[in-house]
Design a protein around this motif. Sequence first.
Motif, PDB file in Angstrom:
ATOM      1  N   LEU A  44       0.437  -1.367  -0.088  1.00 24.47           N
ATOM      2  CA  LEU A  44       0.201   0.411   0.009  1.00 24.47           C
ATOM      3  C   LEU A  44       0.766   1.006  -0.185  1.00 24.47           C
ATOM      4  CD1 LEU A  44      -2.743  -1.081   2.476  1.00 24.47           C
ATOM      5  CD2 LEU A  44      -2.662   0.009   0.519  1.00 24.47           C
ATOM      6  N   TRP A  45       1.732   0.775   0.713  1.00 22.54           N
ATOM      7  CA  TRP A  45       2.743   2.261   0.251  1.00 22.54           C
ATOM      8  C   TRP A  45       3.682   2.721  -0.616  1.00 22.54           C
ATOM      9  CZ3 TRP A  45       4.380   6.738   2.327  1.00 22.54           C
ATOM     10  CH2 TRP A  45       5.400   7.412   2.471  1.00 22.54           C
ATOM     11  N   ASP A  46       3.725   2.012  -1.869  1.00 24.75           N
ATOM     12  CA  ASP A  46       4.630   1.515  -3.353  1.00 24.75           C
ATOM     13  C   ASP A  46       2.604   2.390  -3.911  1.00 24.75           C
ATOM     14  OD1 ASP A  46       6.853   1.077  -2.437  1.00 24.75           O
ATOM     15  OD2 ASP A  46       6.516  -0.476  -2.911  1.00 24.75           O
ATOM     16  N   ALA A  47       2.061   1.449  -3.803  1.00 24.47           N
ATOM     17  CA  ALA A  47       0.536   2.178  -4.617  1.00 24.47           C
ATOM     18  C   ALA A  47       0.008   2.902  -4.281  1.00 24.47           C
ATOM     19  CB  ALA A  47      -0.117   0.726  -4.279  1.00 24.47           C
ATOM     20  N   GLN A  48      -0.253   3.510  -3.360  1.00 22.08           N
ATOM     21  CA  GLN A  48      -0.503   4.960  -2.569  1.00 22.08           C
ATOM     22  C   GLN A  48       0.003   5.849  -2.018  1.00 22.08           C
ATOM     23  OE1 GLN A  48      -5.210   3.319  -0.952  1.00 22.08           O
ATOM     24  NE2 GLN A  48      -4.856   2.382  -2.596  1.00 22.08           N
ATOM     25  N   GLY A  49       0.511   5.333  -0.801  1.00 25.37           N
ATOM     26  CA  GLY A  49       1.262   6.050   0.857  1.00 25.37           C
ATOM     27  C   GLY A  49       1.972   7.118   0.161  1.00 25.37           C
ATOM     28  N   ARG A  50       2.416   6.433  -1.109  1.00 28.91           N
ATOM     29  CA  ARG A  50       4.057   7.005  -1.012  1.00 28.91           C
ATOM     30  C   ARG A  50       3.548   8.059  -2.322  1.00 28.91           C
ATOM     31  NH1 ARG A  50       8.956   5.074  -2.004  1.00 28.91           N
ATOM     32  NH2 ARG A  50       8.783   2.793  -1.987  1.00 28.91           N
ATOM     33  N   ASP A  51       2.363   8.532  -2.631  1.00 18.39           N
ATOM     34  CA  ASP A  51       2.604   9.617  -3.430  1.00 18.39           C
ATOM     35  C   ASP A  51       1.118  10.170  -2.717  1.00 18.39           C
ATOM     36  OD1 ASP A  51       4.521   9.739  -5.166  1.00 18.39           O
ATOM     37  OD2 ASP A  51       3.913   8.018  -6.449  1.00 18.39           O
ATOM     38  N   LEU A  52       0.595   9.424  -2.117  1.00 18.41           N
ATOM     39  CA  LEU A  52      -1.062  10.067  -1.590  1.00 18.41           C
ATOM     40  C   LEU A  52      -0.639  11.780  -1.212  1.00 18.41           C
ATOM     41  CD1 LEU A  52      -3.026   8.667   1.522  1.00 18.41           C
ATOM     42  CD2 LEU A  52      -2.600  10.809   1.462  1.00 18.41           C
ATOM     43  N   ASP A  53      -1.666  12.163  -2.189  1.00 19.82           N
ATOM     44  CA  ASP A  53      -1.549  13.758  -2.016  1.00 19.82           C
ATOM     45  C   ASP A  53      -2.726  14.121  -0.757  1.00 19.82           C
ATOM     46  OD1 ASP A  53      -2.038  16.726  -2.024  1.00 19.82           O
ATOM     47  OD2 ASP A  53      -0.990  16.535  -3.442  1.00 19.82           O
ATOM     48  N   MET A  54      -2.099  14.776   0.237  1.00 28.59           N
ATOM     49  CA  MET A  54      -3.957  15.283   1.041  1.00 28.59           C
ATOM     50  C   MET A  54      -4.731  15.965   0.581  1.00 28.59           C
ATOM     51  SD  MET A  54      -1.902  14.480   4.784  1.00 28.59           S
ATOM     52  CE  MET A  54      -0.934  16.066   4.824  1.00 28.59           C
ATOM     53  N   ARG A  55      -4.163  16.634  -0.036  1.00 27.36           N
ATOM     54  CA  ARG A  55      -5.431  17.670  -0.770  1.00 27.36           C
ATOM     55  C   ARG A  55      -5.823  17.571  -1.608  1.00 27.36           C
ATOM     56  NH1 ARG A  55       0.562  20.703  -1.506  1.00 27.36           N
ATOM     57  NH2 ARG A  55       0.567  18.619  -2.024  1.00 27.36           N
ATOM     58  N   ALA A  56      -5.381  16.533  -2.661  1.00 28.93           N
ATOM     59  CA  ALA A  56      -6.406  16.023  -3.402  1.00 28.93           C
ATOM     60  C   ALA A  56      -7.651  15.300  -2.648  1.00 28.93           C
ATOM     61  CB  ALA A  56      -6.122  14.666  -4.716  1.00 28.93           C
TER      62      ALA A  56
ATOM     63  N   VAL B 194      -9.776  14.677  18.029  1.00 33.03           N
ATOM     64  CA  VAL B 194      -8.492  14.599  17.556  1.00 33.03           C
ATOM     65  C   VAL B 194      -8.770  14.540  16.146  1.00 33.03           C
ATOM     66  CG1 VAL B 194      -6.771  13.286  17.617  1.00 33.03           C
ATOM     67  CG2 VAL B 194      -8.009  13.043  20.130  1.00 33.03           C
ATOM     68  N   ASP B 195      -8.495  15.593  15.439  1.00 32.56           N
ATOM     69  CA  ASP B 195      -8.779  15.379  14.142  1.00 32.56           C
ATOM     70  C   ASP B 195      -7.157  15.278  13.883  1.00 32.56           C
ATOM     71  OD1 ASP B 195      -8.732  16.012  10.990  1.00 32.56           O
ATOM     72  OD2 ASP B 195      -9.322  18.198  11.857  1.00 32.56           O
ATOM     73  N   VAL B 196      -7.220  13.749  13.136  1.00 32.33           N
ATOM     74  CA  VAL B 196      -6.305  12.764  12.052  1.00 32.33           C
ATOM     75  C   VAL B 196      -6.005  12.748  10.119  1.00 32.33           C
ATOM     76  CG1 VAL B 196      -5.109  11.986  13.868  1.00 32.33           C
ATOM     77  CG2 VAL B 196      -6.839  10.638  13.141  1.00 32.33           C
ATOM     78  N   SER B 197      -7.240  13.593  10.380  1.00 26.31           N
ATOM     79  CA  SER B 197      -7.294  13.731   8.537  1.00 26.31           C
ATOM     80  C   SER B 197      -6.290  14.403   8.189  1.00 26.31           C
ATOM     81  CB  SER B 197      -8.545  14.552   8.923  1.00 26.31           C
ATOM     82  OG  SER B 197      -8.594  16.421   8.836  1.00 26.31           O
ATOM     83  N   LYS B 198      -5.697  15.090   9.197  1.00 27.38           N
ATOM     84  CA  LYS B 198      -4.335  15.555   8.231  1.00 27.38           C
ATOM     85  C   LYS B 198      -3.141  15.101   7.932  1.00 27.38           C
ATOM     86  CE  LYS B 198      -5.482  20.574   8.291  1.00 27.38           C
ATOM     87  NZ  LYS B 198      -6.340  20.923   9.596  1.00 27.38           N
ATOM     88  N   GLN B 199      -3.126  13.244   7.663  1.00 30.07           N
ATOM     89  CA  GLN B 199      -2.344  12.507   7.994  1.00 30.07           C
ATOM     90  C   GLN B 199      -2.214  12.183   7.020  1.00 30.07           C
ATOM     91  OE1 GLN B 199       0.260  11.926   9.955  1.00 30.07           O
ATOM     92  NE2 GLN B 199      -0.930  13.131  11.582  1.00 30.07           N
ATOM     93  N   ARG B 200      -1.290  11.480   6.144  1.00 29.48           N
ATOM     94  CA  ARG B 200      -0.690  10.828   4.783  1.00 29.48           C
ATOM     95  C   ARG B 200      -0.966   9.361   4.667  1.00 29.48           C
ATOM     96  NH1 ARG B 200       5.043  13.544   2.963  1.00 29.48           N
ATOM     97  NH2 ARG B 200       4.810  11.303   1.725  1.00 29.48           N
TER      98      ARG B 200
ATOM     99  N   ASN C 108      -5.664   6.765   4.069  1.00 31.52           N
ATOM    100  CA  ASN C 108      -6.383   7.079   3.587  1.00 31.52           C
ATOM    101  C   ASN C 108      -7.385   5.816   4.119  1.00 31.52           C
ATOM    102  OD1 ASN C 108      -5.612   4.832   2.450  1.00 31.52           O
ATOM    103  ND2 ASN C 108      -5.358   5.922   0.562  1.00 31.52           N
ATOM    104  N   ALA C 109      -8.366   5.496   3.669  1.00 32.81           N
ATOM    105  CA  ALA C 109      -9.487   4.151   4.324  1.00 32.81           C
ATOM    106  C   ALA C 109      -8.433   3.027   4.400  1.00 32.81           C
ATOM    107  CB  ALA C 109     -10.666   4.270   3.739  1.00 32.81           C
TER     108      ALA C 109
END
Length: 551
Positions: free
Chosen positions: A29-41, A62-68, A70-71
Amino acid sequence: MTSAVLPGAPFRPGPRCDHAAAWQTLTRLWDAQGRDLDMRAAFAADPQRASRYTWEAAGLRVDVSKQRWNADIQAALTDLARECALEAHRDALFDGQAINTTEGRAVLHMALRHPQRWPGRANAEGLDEVVAVRERMLAFADQVRAEGSPYTDIVNIGIGGSDLGPQMVVRALAPHTDARRRYHFVSNVDAADLQAVLDQVRPESTLFIVASKTFTTQETLANARLAKAWFLREGGSDIARHFVGVTTNLKAAADFGVTTTFGFWDWVGGRYSLWSSIGLPIAIAIGSAAFRDFLAGAHAMDEHFRTAPLATSLPVQMALLDLWNRDFVGCPTRAIAPYSQALQRLPAYLQQLEMESNGKSVDFDGQPIAVETSPVIWGEPGTNGQHAFFQMIHQGTDVVPVEFILIREPDHPHRDAHDKLLANGLAQAQALLQGKPTDEARQEQAPTASRELDPDCLARHRTFSGNRPSTLIALDRLTPARLGALIALYEHRVFVMGSLWGLNSFDQWGVELGKALCSQLLGRISAVREGQADAAAGLDASTAGQLAWFF
Ligand code: F6P
């Protein structure tokens, strides 16, 4: 009041995170989604992202929405916790099993904040005494606070867990504190620390609390001896009325000469001890009723941790994010930014809690851990940190997850100033998320730009990558109960991190070597002073050279 847990089911840890199948999923998941995860998008694509990742427990939001993440990542992390048998480890903790395997002890600081006798199956020595010792300690605290009490100054002498927790809480709860008294904390063996306090106090109106779990700690005993000598020299006579001890080692305290002692037990780790008699300065400062509220807030977090499913447990999900940031996003540090002057000592307190607990390299079986463990914890209150190190957090080469702690209602009447404080904290989190693209920077007029400088070059200096992670912990007010819940949240989160990494969060062997070498060096220093020629024999050349220069 010494040892230990009576024999129960021996604790066996679950698989280590890097041995779990979910670790492979996370790597993919890190390779497929995490590395390029853009929180703004991610925010743009999911209007529910903020509410989906904002959780509440025990009065904390606690707001953890600004973390890199996703579901998918969250689900895989939660699977990881399940696969590592976190629930069994948590249950063993609450059950009072000897999960501190290298010291053969249970870990039951939660029993200290339970309103009644610990109801679980735990069978540790001393559990029957907890409520009585607490009541005696609180009654003493209220006596010290009572009308006509001679004490104007309370001096806590202790170090590490016997200092940082009480000091942090007394400062944090200053608005709830009896202002007729001053509270001093002396920890350093640098006698300047003690002397600065002695210069302000008088023997007849000072209460010294000698706080040491072991009552063997060099710094604390040295300072306590100096304080006692000062007390007698300055005309004090009634040691029993002016010195109390807080310790698991009642005999050593008695040998030192204190007759009033408040005990606790070896299943309370030093950095988890502020809920015990070590909290005496807190109880004197805020009184027994508020101290009970403090315990109740922590107890509410215990209940949440004990009962909430992994997917909705605040300590679990925050710890999973910590692991994600450390081992996948690759963050070597985490910054603590309380936007609260009252919480000025929180970063120092958390340094001990996290780094002494999880700064380890081997697992329960003594095998090397193949992934990174405790990050460096650091920080300062906002807004001060903004004018010091936030430059690096916004534009440096390392990604530093920041933990913003914001309090909605101030304990002072200056609402405008508080609005500014909150706006600053929120703006920093916003800036870390959104950043500033080079194009935008190019269009701006820089206030101090040199005319000769290429505008593109300058724009690159003024670019913010954004997409930098932060968490926001919000409190409605900094009350004893909320602070109790906040500390307990961190404690359980540290436990979860340690559990996933497969390490024992409750020992601290790493502090021993330096202590042993220090006492050897003190022997050599005496030898130098006595003129012995071979005082430095066998030392490395650097240390020998320093010995010659200093002594
Ligand atoms: O040296 C580290 C340490 O053992 C901490 O874990 C502890 O909080 C501190 O020293 C003080 O120990 P004590 O309360 O026994 O004086």
